[in-house]
Design an enzyme around this catalytic site. Structure first.
Site, short mmCIF file in Angstrom:
data_model
loop_
_atom_site.label_atom_id
_atom_site.label_comp_id
_atom_site.label_asym_id
_atom_site.label_seq_id
_atom_site.Cartn_x
_atom_site.Cartn_y
_atom_site.Cartn_z
N ILE A 160 -2.50 7.52 0.65
CA ILE A 160 -3.81 7.23 0.01
C ILE A 160 -3.98 5.71 -0.11
O ILE A 160 -3.12 5.05 -0.69
CB ILE A 160 -3.89 7.85 -1.41
CG1 ILE A 160 -3.69 9.36 -1.36
CG2 ILE A 160 -5.22 7.51 -2.06
CD1 ILE A 160 -3.64 10.01 -2.75
N GLU A 220 0.82 -1.22 0.00
CA GLU A 220 0.00 0.00 0.00
C GLU A 220 0.85 1.27 0.00
O GLU A 220 0.54 2.25 -0.69
CB GLU A 220 -0.92 -0.01 1.24
CG GLU A 220 -1.93 1.09 1.27
CD GLU A 220 -2.93 1.00 0.12
OE1 GLU A 220 -2.78 1.81 -0.81
OE2 GLU A 220 -3.82 0.14 0.13
N GLU A 237 13.18 10.96 -2.75
CA GLU A 237 13.89 9.67 -2.75
C GLU A 237 15.36 9.90 -2.40
O GLU A 237 15.86 11.04 -2.48
CB GLU A 237 13.79 9.03 -4.14
CG GLU A 237 12.39 8.64 -4.53
CD GLU A 237 11.76 7.70 -3.52
OE1 GLU A 237 12.30 6.61 -3.27
OE2 GLU A 237 10.71 8.06 -2.96
N LYS A 246 5.47 3.86 -9.65
CA LYS A 246 4.13 3.71 -9.05
C LYS A 246 3.08 3.43 -10.12
O LYS A 246 2.19 2.60 -9.93
CB LYS A 246 3.77 4.99 -8.29
CG LYS A 246 4.68 5.24 -7.09
CD LYS A 246 4.51 6.66 -6.57
CE LYS A 246 5.48 6.97 -5.45
NZ LYS A 246 5.57 8.39 -5.13
P1 NAP Z 1 15.56 6.67 4.19
O1 NAP Z 1 15.08 7.73 5.10
O2 NAP Z 1 16.71 6.94 3.32
O3 NAP Z 1 15.86 5.37 5.07
C1 NAP Z 1 16.45 4.23 4.54
C2 NAP Z 1 16.85 3.32 5.68
O4 NAP Z 1 17.41 2.13 5.14
C3 NAP Z 1 17.90 3.91 6.64
O5 NAP Z 1 17.52 3.67 7.95
C4 NAP Z 1 19.18 3.15 6.31
O6 NAP Z 1 20.03 2.91 7.41
C5 NAP Z 1 18.60 1.81 5.86
N1 NAP Z 1 19.53 1.10 5.01
C6 NAP Z 1 20.17 1.54 3.90
N2 NAP Z 1 20.98 0.59 3.43
C7 NAP Z 1 20.86 -0.46 4.25
C8 NAP Z 1 21.46 -1.75 4.29
N3 NAP Z 1 22.36 -2.13 3.37
N4 NAP Z 1 21.10 -2.59 5.28
C9 NAP Z 1 20.20 -2.20 6.20
N5 NAP Z 1 19.60 -1.00 6.22
C10 NAP Z 1 19.94 -0.15 5.25
O7 NAP Z 1 14.38 6.18 3.23
P2 NAP Z 1 12.82 6.35 3.44
O8 NAP Z 1 12.42 7.69 2.93
O9 NAP Z 1 12.42 5.92 4.79
O10 NAP Z 1 12.27 5.31 2.34
C11 NAP Z 1 12.23 3.93 2.58
C12 NAP Z 1 11.42 3.26 1.49
O11 NAP Z 1 10.09 3.80 1.50
C13 NAP Z 1 11.92 3.49 0.06
O12 NAP Z 1 11.64 2.36 -0.70
C14 NAP Z 1 11.08 4.67 -0.42
O13 NAP Z 1 10.96 4.71 -1.82
C15 NAP Z 1 9.78 4.32 0.23
N6 NAP Z 1 8.85 5.44 0.42
C16 NAP Z 1 9.29 6.58 1.04
C17 NAP Z 1 8.39 7.61 1.26
C18 NAP Z 1 8.80 8.88 1.93
O14 NAP Z 1 7.98 9.80 2.00
N7 NAP Z 1 10.03 9.00 2.44
C19 NAP Z 1 7.06 7.47 0.85
C20 NAP Z 1 6.65 6.27 0.24
C21 NAP Z 1 7.57 5.28 0.03
P3 NAP Z 1 20.79 4.10 8.19
O15 NAP Z 1 19.69 4.98 8.75
O16 NAP Z 1 21.57 3.41 9.25
O17 NAP Z 1 21.60 4.81 7.16
N1 HSE Z 2 9.68 10.53 -3.19
C1 HSE Z 2 8.32 10.13 -3.20
C2 HSE Z 2 7.44 11.34 -3.48
C3 HSE Z 2 7.96 9.51 -1.88
O1 HSE Z 2 7.92 12.46 -3.43
O2 HSE Z 2 6.26 11.16 -3.77
C4 HSE Z 2 6.65 8.84 -1.89
O3 HSE Z 2 6.65 7.72 -2.69
#
Ligand code: NAP
Ligand code: HSE
Length: 430
Positions: free
Chosen positions: A138, A131, A192, A207
């Site tokens: 959403i 989701e 990202e 997406k």
């Molecule tokens: P982020 O803030 O960059 O966090 C990524 C996390 O992954 C960090 O805690 C990092 O560890 C960890 N990590 C990286 N490499 C690793 C490894 N080799 N082994 C274990 N852990 C590792 O990313 P995020 O924004 O939370 O996004 C996470 C996912 O959700 C992505 O797929 C993104 O596309 C998706 N997403 C994000 C959003 C958004 O609004 N941010 C919305 C929808 C979907 P450290 O903290 O120790 O560096």
């Molecule tokens: N980077 C993405 C955005 C996070 O701005 O919409 C949510 O998938």
């Protein structure tokens, strides 16, 4: 005795820490709604010593996500690391092969490996919840898999990237620069890891490929998406669009056409008064058109810790309730090939900005080229007067086939008065 669902979380960034906060803050609610104690047992990230603003002391720590996927005392593996391949894919495969359900927000991984991962899940009697991978908070995956399951979907489209929508709407409202607003979106945790994925349209395309699979029962096919980002949108284009009653949005659309299924992500002029024309900031909008329901509109925050954690939690609650279904609505082996329709067959109207020398006969030459190509002009602006100097001419066309429009643009580009390549942006009168 109450049931328990144990979860292991890989990735403790924006979304991972958001999820831990949500599970802690709303524990009673989650239990009442799922009938189970949802308990985090293990976590994993790169840096064990980083202060993440959440207490991790009660959870088993793993340095290796793949090891956690199979060894943690958990029923569900939650993948919140990100990335098309590498450790996220490796750990997800390991969890599924071990018969563990997976919940992920990782649209990049699913856009490339979604069909194969769905098969792996089904072969091992488990499922993948995603989701959070589409349109942040959403609940569009659930809406398409369940609420709209009785419809033949004709088209699904919308604003699928919060960062781009934030950039475009803030630029329009404040006149601030692209770079300045992008930096703000990064600081808010919307962007990202590589923001080029956002502004290049790639994240929205990831997406869209998932939405297309849900809508049309087809294999996920990222390669079938035509992708264009917002990098070349100028403040001037935003201002001209406004004069014509439009806004510029990064739009993703998948639709059934007579030539196949069209999947595209690109900047687009949309009427200011349309649903997606009025959605600004980090908000996303998804519009689904079905044969029975007509048009169903979904609007909400598309990125950030809370909205994304909300979507991850919904998948976890479903698993706690014992709700499992095929990842892309139908069993993976019955997904059909994506049957892409070429963009040259796309039918639409266009915004054309030409930078030309202000000389006698130039306008006539331009209209002759368009007329000979059978492109019909809807509106035209050339306001400034600068004899011998470059001036912009902005033209809106009526609907035409994209192949025809591209040929006309190639001819316009060769006109001796043309000072830079013509700028073409699609128009959608949603
Ligand atoms: P982020 O803030 O960059 O966090 C990524 C996390 O992954 C960090 O805690 C990092 O560890 C960890 N990590 C990286 N490499 C690793 C490894 N080799 N082994 C274990 N852990 C590792 O990313 P995020 O924004 O939370 O996004 C996470 C996912 O959700 C992505 O797929 C993104 O596309 C998706 N997403 C994000 C959003 C958004 O609004 N941010 C919305 C929808 C979907 P450290 O903290 O120790 O560096
Ligand atoms: N980077 C993405 C955005 C996070 O701005 O919409 C949510 O998938």
């Amino acid at each position: 005795m109450s049931k328990e669902l144990k979860i292991a979380i890989a990735g403790l960034g924006t979304v991972g820490t958001g999820l831990i906060k949500l599970i802690n803050d709303n524990a009673d609610l989650l239990k009442a709604r799922s009938g189970a104690d949802i308990r985090i047992t293990a976590v994993c990230a790169r840096d064990k010593n980083k202060d993440r603003g959440v207490d991790l002391s009660g959870y088993e720590w793993f340095d290796d996500a793949s090891e956690m996927a199979v060894k943690a005392d958990a029923d569900v593996f939650v993948e919140l690391i990100g990335g098309t391949q590498g450790i996220a894919l490796e750990a997800t495969r390991a969890a599924l092969a071990a018969g563990r359900d997976v919940v992920t927000a990782n649209k990049a991984m699913l856009a490339f490996h979604g069909t194969a991962l769905a098969r792996l899940a089904e072969d091992n009697g488990c499922t993948i919840g995603f989701e959070a991978a589409v349109a942040g908070g959403i609940p569009i995956v659930k809406a398409m898999r369940e609420g709209l399951a009785g419809n033949r979907i004709e088209r699904v489209y919308g604003i699928l990237n919060g960062t781009c929508n934030y950039i475009l709407s803030t630029m329009e409202e404040t006149g601030r620069s692209f770079e300045d607003v992008l930096a703000e979106a990064q600081a808010e945790g919307y962007a990202e890891a590589d923001p080029a994925f956002d502004i290049g349209g790639i994240d929205a395309a990831h997406k869209l490929s998932l939405l297309a699979s849900l809508a049309f029962g087809t294999e996920v096919d990222f390669g079938a998406v035509s992708v264009e980002g917002i990098e070349r949108i100028e403040a001037g284009d935003i201002a001209y669009a406004r004069e014509f009653g439009y806004r510029i949005k990064l739009v993703g659309a998948a639709q059934q056409t007579t030539h196949g299924i069209e999947q595209r992500v690109h900047p687009c002029l949309v009427p200011q008064s349309s649903v997606i024309g009025s959605v600004g900031g980090v908000f996303n909008a998804v519009i689904v058109e079905g044969d029975a329901v007509g048009q169903a509109n979904f609007v909400g925050r598309g990125a950030g810790d809370g909205p994304t954690a909300s979507a991850v939690a919904a998948d976890i609650i479903d698993l706690a309730k014992g709700l499992r279904q095929p990842v892309f609505s139908v069993p993976a082996n019955s997904l059909k090939p994506s049957n892409p329709s070429p963009m040259s067959d796309h039918e639409g109207a266009y915004y054309l900005r030409l930078q030309v020398l202000d000389q006698p006969g130039v306008m006539a030459g331009i209209t002759v080229i368009l007329g000979e190509a059978e492109v019909s002009i809807d509106s035209i602006i050339q306001r400034s007067r600068a004899p011998g100097e470059p001036v912009p001419i902005v033209i809106l066309t009526h609907e035409t086939r994209e192949g025809v429009m591209m040929d006309a643009v190639a001819q316009l580009g060769k006109h001796p008065a043309m000072q830079e390549p013509p700028r073409l942006i699609r128009i959608e009168n949603f």
